[in-house]
Design an enzyme around this catalytic site. Sequence first.
Site, mmCIF file in Angstrom:
data_model
loop_
_atom_site.group_PDB
_atom_site.id
_atom_site.type_symbol
_atom_site.label_atom_id
_atom_site.label_comp_id
_atom_site.label_asym_id
_atom_site.label_seq_id
_atom_site.Cartn_x
_atom_site.Cartn_y
_atom_site.Cartn_z
ATOM 1 N N SER A 76 -10.412 -9.136 -2.052
ATOM 2 C CA SER A 76 -10.311 -7.712 -1.704
ATOM 3 C C SER A 76 -11.568 -6.918 -2.049
ATOM 4 C CB SER A 76 -9.095 -7.083 -2.388
ATOM 5 O OG SER A 76 -9.282 -7.053 -3.785
ATOM 6 N N HIS A 135 -10.846 -3.121 -8.396
ATOM 7 C CA HIS A 135 -11.129 -2.322 -7.203
ATOM 8 C C HIS A 135 -12.080 -1.173 -7.536
ATOM 9 C CE1 HIS A 135 -7.462 -3.606 -4.559
ATOM 10 N NE2 HIS A 135 -8.398 -4.539 -4.624
ATOM 11 N N ASP A 190 -5.172 2.086 -2.622
ATOM 12 C CA ASP A 190 -4.258 1.266 -3.425
ATOM 13 C C ASP A 190 -2.921 1.914 -3.744
ATOM 14 O OD1 ASP A 190 -6.130 -0.744 -3.501
ATOM 15 O OD2 ASP A 190 -6.901 -0.207 -5.477
#
EC number: 3.4.21.89
Length: 192
Positions: free
Chosen positions: A68, A108, A134
Amino acid sequence: MVRASTVGAHLPAPSLDIFGDLRKMNKRQLYYQVFNFAMIVSSALMIWKGLIVLTGSESPIVVVLCGSMEPAFHRGHLLFLTNFREDPIRAREIVVFKVEGRDIPIVHRVIKVHEKDDGDIRFLTKGDNNEVDDRGLYKEGQNWLEKKDVVGRARGFLPYVGMVTIITNDYPKFKYALLAVLGAYVLLKCES
């Protein structure tokens, strides 16, 4: 004339009998090897706890488990984290955070930061390779993360070093076999 079948016939075959090797050791040697093994384990734990204190992060080293965050970080990259509470969280910074109900931390990038006058900071994250933010990963009803959710901030990485961790998690039998071999090596290695 020497025949090929007799060359080396007088040399003993290497022993792979682990328990036989243990039985051949006297008690003092066995205690010494167990003590060495315990020292290795305790040294590793002390280094880990020292890193926790130095970095301010509950987990100073993490492995990226999915894609990701590509192209910044790929699966298997080993990240080094710090988490000094006085450092402000800023947009574009890469953070590792935990969400209630999930055991594994997520790596992230911060995309939005909301800072209130009272110093309360809330922020939103998104994986570089993801289409949406998210909010779908956060616990139900949670739209923003807080500083308490942050495990650390990425400060450096080693590419693909964490693949060993991924392989041992994906194949538990391999992990136990590797641990058994390493443990046997430490216990049976004779000091000269």
